[in-house]
Write an enzyme that holds these catalytic residues in place. Structure first.
Site, PDB file in Angstrom:
ATOM      1  N   ARG A 108     -12.888  56.237 -10.792  1.00  0.00           N
ATOM      2  CA  ARG A 108     -12.120  57.444 -10.316  1.00  0.00           C
ATOM      3  C   ARG A 108     -12.155  58.495 -11.357  1.00  0.00           C
ATOM      4  O   ARG A 108     -11.970  58.205 -12.604  1.00  0.00           O
ATOM      5  CB  ARG A 108     -10.677  56.959 -10.221  1.00  0.00           C
ATOM      6  CG  ARG A 108      -9.733  58.170  -9.709  1.00  0.00           C
ATOM      7  CD  ARG A 108      -8.241  57.737  -9.859  1.00  0.00           C
ATOM      8  NE  ARG A 108      -7.490  59.163  -9.635  1.00  0.00           N
ATOM      9  CZ  ARG A 108      -6.390  59.426 -10.264  1.00  0.00           C
ATOM     10  NH1 ARG A 108      -5.637  58.429 -11.093  1.00  0.00           N
ATOM     11  NH2 ARG A 108      -5.841  60.454 -10.118  1.00  0.00           N
ATOM     12  N   GLU A 406      -3.456  54.346 -11.246  1.00  0.00           N
ATOM     13  CA  GLU A 406      -3.465  54.551 -12.680  1.00  0.00           C
ATOM     14  C   GLU A 406      -2.486  53.271 -13.103  1.00  0.00           C
ATOM     15  O   GLU A 406      -1.506  53.116 -12.546  1.00  0.00           O
ATOM     16  CB  GLU A 406      -3.212  55.597 -13.083  1.00  0.00           C
ATOM     17  CG  GLU A 406      -3.929  56.846 -13.069  1.00  0.00           C
ATOM     18  CD  GLU A 406      -3.566  58.178 -13.902  1.00  0.00           C
ATOM     19  OE1 GLU A 406      -2.589  58.057 -14.565  1.00  0.00           O
ATOM     20  OE2 GLU A 406      -4.025  59.406 -13.312  1.00  0.00           O
TER      21      GLU A 406
END
Length: 527
Positions: A108, A406
């Site tokens: 990402r 995350e």
């Protein structure tokens, strides 16, 4: 990326001690559960353009609000900037090899809006050098068997947009964001199949437009600016999603979501109604402000609606309400639920001060003394909080597919550097095990886990004083050398085994470390 701890009502304090002993070890809740993640589970790491790229003014790139902010004295610790950062603008090939060496299949990263549109607008022209850079990065990833997951906006708004429109306070920006998103879909969508429209709107609307700790540095404790920012972002997100859905999905077959920063919270005294109510207010702000409009009924949660009404009465405001058309466009505008989660807090009610009586209420967030604390003063290791959050998402938002976009742990910038980052290893093993429990025992549709971060980087207002990386970056070396930490090897082993299967070396390692990881008072002091 740091989770901005702020509220729409009061400054938060960290107070140790709790009526209910949340720090006690509960075998039913906390014991290790071995097992594999589902076949096809996505293991990823993440970065963001301003935090790693550098090259802030080269090859036609425009200035961003973070360029301007970090160049302003006093805004970032030690005067650090992202001018060079990890120099990934030049070293992206080396970064890809770090990922390949770990066995990663997904990565990402974010696009820099001003690197592609220097003044933020399509009419202002496309910077082909910036486009070429992202084409090279995407192609390099694919050539090494790594699937790109691309964030369109990770906080680096073009400075020209800020100056022309007032940034996210002005809904005219929605059209310009839409042009940028459409260009990205057109240009990169033949190879990019996973998109995130925004990273943590709560954080950049709070840090940028309430506390002023982040770019563009607007401090407005009335909450009007932060609420306007969030309102604009939700409209921009929905417009981008619908454009992909109607124009690009049938051609490219991708998915578009949004990454929300989501805290978990528990009442200090579960039997005290005031603490329970205060906890609900915290969760309305930290979770439901953006999640409910998109994944729920299209409405703001009550505490946001009430705050808007108070502002409207006090200041004769216009706007900040969704029309029925807005609600229908925003509701359901995500193909998956992106979760950025780091920590949990204990919430207690607090008497309302006369100076804040016109606001939402008053509360404080606390931490159990047993919870290990990272270098970041807001980050405590509370693994079971992630499982409870995931179960809450399943139960309250229609059982969506969840991508953890995350999750990570910070160390300090110390000498000698921390390479045996046992604290981070403990954090990852315990949090990943809670993901396994959420999938196997609670039936949550978690499809991805993303470790923040691939490497140490520019940590916003903290500069380079906090390190979240799986790889150590030497910021005093002009070559910005990268070195794997212990956590990189551990995460690589988890990926290779798709979790913690019985009989594997990584599972044996976890069992050997589990008790110390879960019962010590502070990872910082004891490891």
């Amino acid at each position: 990326m740091m989770l901005i701890l702020w509220t729409l009502s009061v400054l938060l304090t960290t107070v140790y001690g709790a009526v209910y002993d949340y720090g006690a070890y509960d075998p039913t809740r906390d014991d290790f559960r071995p097992g594999r993640l589902p076949d096809g589970f996505i293991w990823s790491t993440a970065t963001a353009s301003y935090q790693i790229e550098g090259g802030w003014d080269v090859d036609g790139k425009g200035e961003s609000i973070w360029d301007r902010f970090s160049h302003t004295p006093g805004k970032v610790q030690r005067g650090d900037t992202g001018d060079v950062a990890c120099d990934s603008y030049n070293k992206y090939g080396e970064d890809v090899q770090l990922m390949k060496n770990m066995g990663l299949k997904y990565y990402r990263f974010s696009l820099s809006w001003p690197r592609i549109f220097p003044n933020g607008t399509l009419a202002g022209g496309v910077n082909q050098d910036g486009v070429n850079y992202y084409n090279r990065l995407i192609d390099e990833l694919l050539a090494n068997g790594i699937t790109p997951m691309v964030t369109l906006y990770h906080w680096d708004l073009p400075q020209a947009i800020e100056e022309m429109y007032g940034g996210w306070l002005n809904e005219e920006i929605v059209e310009h964001y839409h042009n940028y998103a459409t260009f990205a879909f057109q240009t990169f969508g033949d190879r990019v199949k996973l998109w995130l429209t925004f990273n943590e709107p709560l954080s950049f609307c709070g840090g940028g437009y309430l506390t002023g700790e982040h770019a563009p540095g607007i401090q407005d404790w009335t909450t009007e600016s932060s609420l306007r920012c969030g309102h604009t972002v939700l409209k921009a997100h929905a417009m981008a999603w619908h454009t992909y859905d109607t124009t690009f999905r049938h051609l490219q077959g991708g998915k578009v979501g949004i990454a929300l920063s989501l805290l978990w919270a528990e009442p200090r005294d579960p039997d005290l109604p005031a603490d329970v109510q205060a906890t609900d207010i915290v969760l309305q702000i930290y979770q439901r402000w953006f999640a409910r409009p998109i994944f729920g009924d299209g409405e703001y949660p009550p505490v946001i609606q009430e705050t808007i009404q108070k502002l409207r009465s006090a200041k004769k405001l216009e706007g900040l309400e969704f029309s029925d058309e807005d609600k229908s466009l925003i509701r359901g505008s995500a193909d998956f639920f992106g979760v950025n989660h780091y920590t949990t807090s204990i919430v207690a009610s607090k008497p309302i001060d006369i100076q804040t009586q016109n606001l939402l209420g008053s509360f404080e967030q606390t931490a159990a003394p047993e919870w290990p604390r990272a270098e970041s003063d807001w980050l405590f290791a509370v693994p079971w909080g992630l499982r409870r959050l995931l179960k809450y998402i399943k139960d309250n938002y229609g059982d969506p597919e969840v991508y953890i976009t995350e999750n990570g742990w910070s160390d300090g910038d110390v000498q000698p550097p921390v390479m045996e980052d046992t604290g981070r290893v403990c954090y990852y093993m315990t949090y990943i095990d809670e993901v396994l429990k959420a999938i196997e025992e609670d039936g949550v549709k978690v499809r991805a886990y993303t470790a923040w971060s691939l490497m140490d980087n520019f940590e916003w207002a903290r500069g380079y004083t906090e390190r979240f990386g799986l790889h150590f970056v030497n910021f005093t070396d002009p070559n910005r050398s990268r070195t794997p930490k212990q956590s990189a090897k551990f995460y690589s082993d988890v990926i290779a085994n798709n979790g913690f299967p019985e009989g594997s070396e990584v599972t044996k390692m976890v069992r050997d470390m589990w008790s110390k990881c879960r019962t010590q008072k502070t990872l910082k002091d004891e490891l």
